[in-house]
Write an enzyme that holds these catalytic residues in place. Structure first.
Site, short mmCIF file in Angstrom:
data_model
loop_
_atom_site.label_atom_id
_atom_site.label_comp_id
_atom_site.label_asym_id
_atom_site.label_seq_id
_atom_site.Cartn_x
_atom_site.Cartn_y
_atom_site.Cartn_z
N SER A 117 0.82 -1.22 0.00
CA SER A 117 0.00 0.00 0.00
C SER A 117 0.85 1.26 0.00
CB SER A 117 -0.94 0.00 1.22
OG SER A 117 -0.20 -0.19 2.41
N HIS A 138 -2.66 -2.99 -5.77
CA HIS A 138 -3.10 -2.65 -4.42
C HIS A 138 -4.61 -2.78 -4.28
CE1 HIS A 138 -3.67 0.62 -1.12
NE2 HIS A 138 -3.64 -0.59 -0.60
N GLU A 150 -5.67 -0.12 -7.08
CA GLU A 150 -4.63 0.76 -7.61
C GLU A 150 -3.61 -0.08 -8.36
OE1 GLU A 150 -3.87 4.67 -4.89
OE2 GLU A 150 -3.21 2.76 -4.04
N ASN A 188 -3.52 6.27 -0.37
CA ASN A 188 -2.89 6.37 0.95
C ASN A 188 -2.07 7.64 1.11
OD1 ASN A 188 -3.98 4.14 2.19
ND2 ASN A 188 -2.39 2.76 1.49
#
Length: 289
Positions: A117, A138, A150, A188
């Site tokens: 992540s 991800h 992702e 993130n």
């Protein structure tokens, strides 16, 4: 794709296996011990049965999905997997050790992906003999529910690898966003600093847990507050991601909140341990501060 391998049978790995198997693809699931992978499959069976009881899935479809998941005790059976996904803890050295073993069985045309992540895809790819077939993939937790994936190519990742991996992700009925290989990627890089700032606000006594979460839930129209979300993600994971972003950028605005470190040191990691910013020992979770 017909078959993939998933390395890591924790919350994320089990979620990936559940989702992929439900989409008609065979999954070889492994962890450091066969019993962990078998326990993960048992947990998937319970979640599938709940879907059946809620009439969101037929019993036949649930059994079919479960039959596509095979727990294994080493990487050798993954020689015919078209994709191997690493879903271990957010620790670069652990991941690199996994990649070394995975590359020993990786088929000539297969893709090696990391569910990281936040960690640099380019750097991890460079530690393998197949950087052109290495990519970040991800998933978001809980994987069967969250619609987003992702996709993060490294500097050496080939266009063919990107195309094939995007096709796989979309075959799971997921939406894909493409990110450059920057610390924290897209989601993130935005989310974790917000969570970290909420912990600073708590630690400085500006407001308590309930009011911070209520303020963001109602004032920002988020489905839940940042502290509750941190508990669901896992406070150890949140801290690891903040360390990665801080150390990668050198920017002091990403310094992990001291209270976040304190909670992790105490073993209060969130919902998975029964206590974090909320105490989950009661029927209804209560703030710990």
């Amino acid at each position: 794709m017909r078959r993939i391998g998933v390395i890591g049978a924790g919350q994320m790995g089990a979620g990936i296996a559940h989702t992929v198997a439900s989409s008609g693809i065979e999954v070889l699931l492994t962890d450091r011990d066969l019993s962990i992978a078998e326990k993960a499959k048992d947990g998937i069976a319970k979640r599938l049965n709940r879907l059946v009881s809620k009439e969101k899935m037929t019993s036949e479809d649930a059994q079919s999905a479960l039959s596509r998941i095979t727990p294994i005790d080493d990487y050798a059976p993954m020689t015919d997997a078209e994709l191997i996904v690493e879903a271990a803890t957010e620790n670069e050295e652990i991941k690199k050790a996994i990649f070394e073993q995975a590359c020993a069985v990786l088929a000539d045309e297969a893709v090696l992906a990391s569910n990281t992540s936040s960690i640099s895809i380019t750097r991890m790819a460079a530690a393998t003999p197949v950087p052109e077939r290495f990519i970040g993939l991800h998933f978001f937790n809980p994987v069967p529910v969250m619609k987003l994936i992702e996709l993060i190519p490294g500097l050496a990742t080939s266009d063919d690898t990107v195309t094939r991996t995007r096709s796989f992700a979309e075959s799971l009925s997921k939406e894909v966003v493409l990110s450059e290989d920057e610390p924290g990627f897209v989601v993130n890089r935005i989310l974790l600093p917000m969570i970290n700032e909420a912990v600073f606000v708590l630690g400085q006594g500006t407001a308590n847990v309930a009011d911070i979460d209520k303020g963001c839930h109602l004032g920002l129209n988020h489905p839940m507050g940042p502290l509750q979300l941190a508990d669901f993600i896992g406070l150890d994971t949140c801290l690891e991601i903040m360390h990665v972003i801080f150390e990668s950028t050198g920017d002091s605005k990403y310094r992990p909140a001291p209270l976040l470190t304190k909670y992790v040191d105490a073993g209060w990691l969130g919902k998975k341990t029964g206590k974090g910013f909320y105490d989950y020992s009661e029927e209804e979770a209560q703030p710990t501060r």
